[in-house]
Design an enzyme around this catalytic site. Structure first.
Site, PDB file in Angstrom:
ATOM      1  N   CYS A 242       0.721  -1.146   0.109  1.00 17.29           N
ATOM      2  CA  CYS A 242       0.124   0.235   0.042  1.00 17.29           C
ATOM      3  C   CYS A 242       0.118   1.511   0.013  1.00 17.29           C
ATOM      4  O   CYS A 242       1.361   1.491   0.814  1.00 17.29           O
ATOM      5  CB  CYS A 242      -0.978  -0.025   0.996  1.00 17.29           C
ATOM      6  SG  CYS A 242      -1.856   1.486   1.091  1.00 17.29           S
TER       7      CYS A 242
ATOM      8  N   CYS B 156      -0.584   4.379   1.927  1.00 15.02           N
ATOM      9  CA  CYS B 156       0.338   3.915   3.390  1.00 15.02           C
ATOM     10  C   CYS B 156       1.705   3.398   3.820  1.00 15.02           C
ATOM     11  O   CYS B 156       1.572   4.868   5.312  1.00 15.02           O
ATOM     12  CB  CYS B 156      -0.434   2.182   4.424  1.00 15.02           C
ATOM     13  SG  CYS B 156      -2.042   1.431   3.465  1.00 15.02           S
ATOM     14  N   ASP B 157       2.065   3.295   3.449  1.00 14.10           N
ATOM     15  CA  ASP B 157       3.482   3.390   3.788  1.00 14.10           C
ATOM     16  C   ASP B 157       4.486   4.264   2.968  1.00 14.10           C
ATOM     17  O   ASP B 157       5.890   4.408   3.347  1.00 14.10           O
ATOM     18  CB  ASP B 157       3.621   2.001   3.646  1.00 14.10           C
ATOM     19  CG  ASP B 157       2.748   1.014   4.237  1.00 14.10           C
ATOM     20  OD1 ASP B 157       2.390   1.509   5.621  1.00 14.10           O
ATOM     21  OD2 ASP B 157       3.004  -0.375   3.851  1.00 14.10           O
TER      22      ASP B 157
END
Ligand code: NAP
Length: 320
Positions: free
Chosen positions: A133, A136-137
């Protein structure tokens, strides 16, 4: 047999949001998940993009709050394996390893499982540079070289996103052309921060101590599929986007798109009346927590309307 207005299968963000809205609408509501609450969200180390949470929160705490809120309104949460969802006239029968449960409506929130490369280093550095992701990261690796694997829409989309965080993204694709839509592929090919390596596969993800002294991704070993040449590239992170598998085994009777995701309308209704699909299991352009939560709210609202409709029909028949 226990009987509920709304049975939700899957206790990730989409399922718990649906539970909260259904219970708050005074519907008897049960959420079933084999693995406790949270879904993919439970593994997020720092959730920093959910609106209203300016300070990063762990996926675990986020899930705990989500679950507490659903329970507060009266939703029940059951840990069990759902073995089948069967149609029973207008209604449904949920077969679990603890026995059958009857439901007027079902909300499927079983998610999708991202595919893994299966190369050495992928599992060892999961959460320490290997990610599935970018939204997200990605920000955690700003300024560092990053590798993206895949040739579909997700790989192209996410490589473009990452190219705003670093000036070196290497996009590795096993074939000589993208599977992605032309517009996304062209944007990638024109991006000076993205180097595309066609006909290339990841052989291994290599690690070493990062600046905090923690073992994390430091490089990838790549293989040119035509020449067999092996090269090594420094990278702080490897983002894998080689497709995902929606968890639809329980509903072989609903309409799905070419990639296997459940097709829904704007109310999250599937092709089977009374059965809704929310979150990553359904066809959607953007698989994010906030989208999943919104899906859950919409489905619960629609399910509640359907129950009113079914009840009105029963009353009308009885008074005729
Ligand atoms: P996808 O379209 O299935 O593409 C997967 C890519 O990964 C393909 O290029 C495939 O290579 C490659 N791949 C598969 N297995 C591999 C392996 N073991 N090793 C190396 N490469 C491998 O999946 P996706 O990109 O996640 O998209 C899924 C769905 O979401 C699609 O319907 C897509 O349109 C949608 N989506 C849309 C957007 C958007 O519109 N902005 C963004 C993201 C996702 P081959 O090409 O060689 O098969």
């Amino acid at each position: 047999m226990n009987n509920y207005d709304v049975v939700i299968v899957g206790a990730g963000a989409a399922g718990l949001s649906a539970a909260q809205y259904a219970a708050r609408a005074n519907r008897s509501t049960l959420v079933i998940d084999r693995a406790g609450s949270g879904g993919q969200c439970a593994n997020i180390s720092e959730l920093e993009n959910y609106p209203g949470f300016p300070d990063a929160i762990t996926g675990e705490e986020f899930t705990e709050r989500f679950e507490r809120q659903a329970r507060q309104f009266g939703a029940e949460i059951l840990t069990a394996d759902v073995e089948a969802i069967e149609r029973d006239g207008d209604r449904f029968r949920i077969v679990t390893d603890g026995g059958p449960i009857a439901a007027a409506t079902v909300i499927l929130a079983t998610g999708a499982r991202h595919r893994e490369l299966g190369v050495p280093g992928e599992a060892a550095y999961g959460g320490r540079g290997v990610s599935y992701c970018a939204t997200c990261d990605g920000p955690m690796f700003s300024g560092q070289p990053m590798v993206v694997v895949g040739g579909g829409d997700a790989a192209c989309d996410e490589a473009t996103f990452l190219s705003k965080l670093t000036d070196r993204v290497i996009l590795v694709h096993r074939r000589d052309r993208f599977r992605a839509q032309a517009s996304l592929a062209e944007r990638v090919l024109a991006n000076p921060n993205i180097e595309v390596r066609f006909n290339t596969e990841v052989e291994e993800i290599l690690g070493g101590p990062n600046h905090f002294g923690i073992e994390a991704v430091r490089a990838v070993r790549l293989r040119d599929t035509r020449s067999g040449e092996i090269t090594e590239e420094s990278a702080g992170a490897v983002f894998v986007f080689i497709g995902s598998d929606p968890q639809t085994d329980l509903v072989p009777f609903v309409e799905r798109d070419a990639a296997g995701y459940v097709v829904t309308d704007g109310e999250m209704a599937s092709s089977v009346p009374g059965l809704y699909a929310v979150g990553d299991v359904r066809t959607t352009p953007f698989r994010q927590l906030v989208v999943a939560a919104a899906d859950g709210a919409i489905a619960a609202h629609a399910a509640s309307h359907r129950i009113d409709m079914l009840t009105d029909a029963i009353v009308a028949t009885a008074t005729r």
